[in-house]
Design an enzyme around this catalytic site. Structure first.
Site, PDB file in Angstrom:
ATOM      1  N   CYS A   1     -20.927  37.214 -12.531  1.00 21.88           N
ATOM      2  CA  CYS A   1     -20.984  37.320 -13.992  1.00 21.88           C
ATOM      3  C   CYS A   1     -19.587  37.658 -14.494  1.00 21.88           C
ATOM      4  O   CYS A   1     -19.068  38.746 -14.218  1.00 21.88           O
ATOM      5  CB  CYS A   1     -21.979  38.399 -14.405  1.00 21.88           C
ATOM      6  SG  CYS A   1     -22.036  38.673 -16.189  1.00 21.88           S
TER       7      CYS A   1
ATOM      8  N   HIS B   1     -24.305  25.552 -12.896  1.00 19.89           N
ATOM      9  CA  HIS B   1     -24.260  25.285 -14.337  1.00 19.89           C
ATOM     10  C   HIS B   1     -24.447  23.796 -14.599  1.00 19.89           C
ATOM     11  O   HIS B   1     -23.866  22.960 -13.896  1.00 19.89           O
ATOM     12  CB  HIS B   1     -22.915  25.722 -14.933  1.00 19.89           C
ATOM     13  CG  HIS B   1     -22.715  27.197 -14.921  1.00 19.89           C
ATOM     14  ND1 HIS B   1     -23.045  28.001 -15.981  1.00 19.89           N
ATOM     15  CD2 HIS B   1     -22.243  28.022 -13.954  1.00 19.89           C
ATOM     16  CE1 HIS B   1     -22.771  29.267 -15.672  1.00 19.89           C
ATOM     17  NE2 HIS B   1     -22.289  29.299 -14.440  1.00 19.89           N
TER      18      HIS B   1
ATOM     19  N   GLU C   1     -28.989  31.259 -20.058  1.00 18.37           N
ATOM     20  CA  GLU C   1     -28.721  31.803 -18.729  1.00 18.37           C
ATOM     21  C   GLU C   1     -29.991  31.849 -17.888  1.00 18.37           C
ATOM     22  O   GLU C   1     -31.042  32.308 -18.341  1.00 18.37           O
ATOM     23  CB  GLU C   1     -28.123  33.209 -18.833  1.00 18.37           C
ATOM     24  CG  GLU C   1     -26.656  33.221 -19.208  1.00 18.37           C
ATOM     25  CD  GLU C   1     -25.979  34.525 -18.799  1.00 18.37           C
ATOM     26  OE1 GLU C   1     -26.121  34.930 -17.626  1.00 18.37           O
ATOM     27  OE2 GLU C   1     -25.322  35.115 -19.656  1.00 18.37           O
TER      28      GLU C   1
ATOM     29  N   CYS D   1     -21.227  34.047 -21.953  1.00 18.14           N
ATOM     30  CA  CYS D   1     -21.439  33.966 -20.506  1.00 18.14           C
ATOM     31  C   CYS D   1     -20.105  33.618 -19.864  1.00 18.14           C
ATOM     32  O   CYS D   1     -19.527  32.562 -20.164  1.00 18.14           O
ATOM     33  CB  CYS D   1     -22.488  32.907 -20.175  1.00 18.14           C
ATOM     34  SG  CYS D   1     -22.678  32.575 -18.411  1.00 18.14           S
TER      35      CYS D   1
ATOM     36  N   GLY E   1     -20.327  30.630 -17.494  1.00 19.21           N
ATOM     37  CA  GLY E   1     -20.593  29.470 -18.347  1.00 19.21           C
ATOM     38  C   GLY E   1     -19.360  29.030 -19.110  1.00 19.21           C
ATOM     39  O   GLY E   1     -19.132  27.833 -19.313  1.00 19.21           O
TER      40      GLY E   1
END
Length: 300
Positions: free
Chosen positions: A84, A176, A225, A234, A237
């Site tokens: 993250c 992703h 997410e 994110c 992301g």
């Protein structure tokens, strides 16, 4: 476990319950994490981060050699997550300002590998954090996404519910699916489309989903997410979207990345993606973990 101390942090609106457990003594089962992250019955967050020592990562069989700290990250549903980007910035700031580390250049162990982090410090206060998010993975078997090993899914048509998107699949330590949209992402029905694509059968570990459009100085996006839902920002992301936009010529390799919760700076250089932005503490509190879990379970 009874009373538990926590801090609430966020990076551009992507928020976390931060629990300091340097020696790895706490038991944080998935249902307790889900209860803590519940926005109606618990603290409320996109995920929980246990701030732990490299020894804890080593006990879990993770790469921890040379690390200063371990980010044990859980999604809001209690599931473990690899990485993250906003969370690791928050963890690095917590570790420094709590005196757990004294370096301004750190290595943080995560389930997605070790990450280098630089702190911009002024008078003992961390103003911003820059993270080496590592190289993007584009081969399908490394994401993972169904398809021939070694092949890629770059700027390919991706049809869903009668709409065909230009899409790219990228891993930044977690999977992703980046969809380029022709209108402002604010107009996309993320809450309908996101959960459907999260569980697309081509992604065996589920996937995060980004809805991206070009902006004057970079890209603008919204993100669904995996295991969480829509978040205000994110980090992985942001990086996956920057890579996808760079590969298709929709944005330069250094660009501003605009989320509903704020703006991050992304740099894709020397096959590594760097992400810079703020990390802020919202408040500190305590709660009775046993009572919270009892009340939360009664509503499930």
């Amino acid at each position: 476990m009874a009373e538990l101390r926590f801090e609430k942090w966020h990076g551009t609106g992507n928020d976390f319950v931060m629990v300091e457990d340097w020696d790895g003594e706490l038991d944080l089962p998935a249902d307790l994490v889900a209860a803590m992250c519940d926005r109606h019955l618990g603290v409320g967050a996109d995920g929980l981060i246990r701030v732990a020592s490299p020894a804890v990562a080593d006990r879990e069989g993770l790469e921890a050699d040379g690390a200063h700290a371990f980010m044990d990250y859980r999604n809001a549903d209690g599931s473990l997550a690899e990485m993250c980007g906003n969370g690791v910035r928050c963890l690095a700031k917590v570790a420094f300002e709590h005196g757990l580390v004294d370096a301004t250049e750190l290595t943080v162990a995560t389930r997605g590998g070790r990450k280098r982090v630089w702190l911009d410090v002024d008078g003992g206060h961390v103003r911003s954090v820059r993270v080496d998010m590592g190289p993007p993975e584009l081969e399908l078997d490394r994401i993972p996404m169904a398809g021939p090993a070694g092949s890629r899914f770059l700027a390919e048509p991706f049809e869903h519910d009668g709409v065909t998107y230009k899409a790219t699949a990228v891993s930044m330590g977690n999977p992703h699916l980046v969809l380029f949209v022709e209108r402002d992402p604010d107009q996309v029905d993320v809450h309908r489309i996101g959960p459907q694509l999260e569980h697309d059968p081509r992604f065996p570990n589920r996937t995060n989903v980004e809805f991206v459009a070009p902006a004057a100085d970079g890209i603008k996006l919204r993100v669904w997410e995996r295991g969480v839902g829509e978040t205000m920002a994110c980090g992985t992301g942001a990086c996956a979207s920057l890579v996808a936009a760079g590969l298709t010529g929709l944005a330069p390799r250094t660009a501003s990345i605009h989320f509903p919760g704020g703006t991050l700076l992304g740099e894709w250089a020397d096959d590594t993606v760097y992400l810079s932005g703020p990390a802020e503490r919202a408040y500190v509190g305590t709660f009775d973990a046993d009572e919270l879990l009892r009340v939360w379970k009664a509503t499930q």
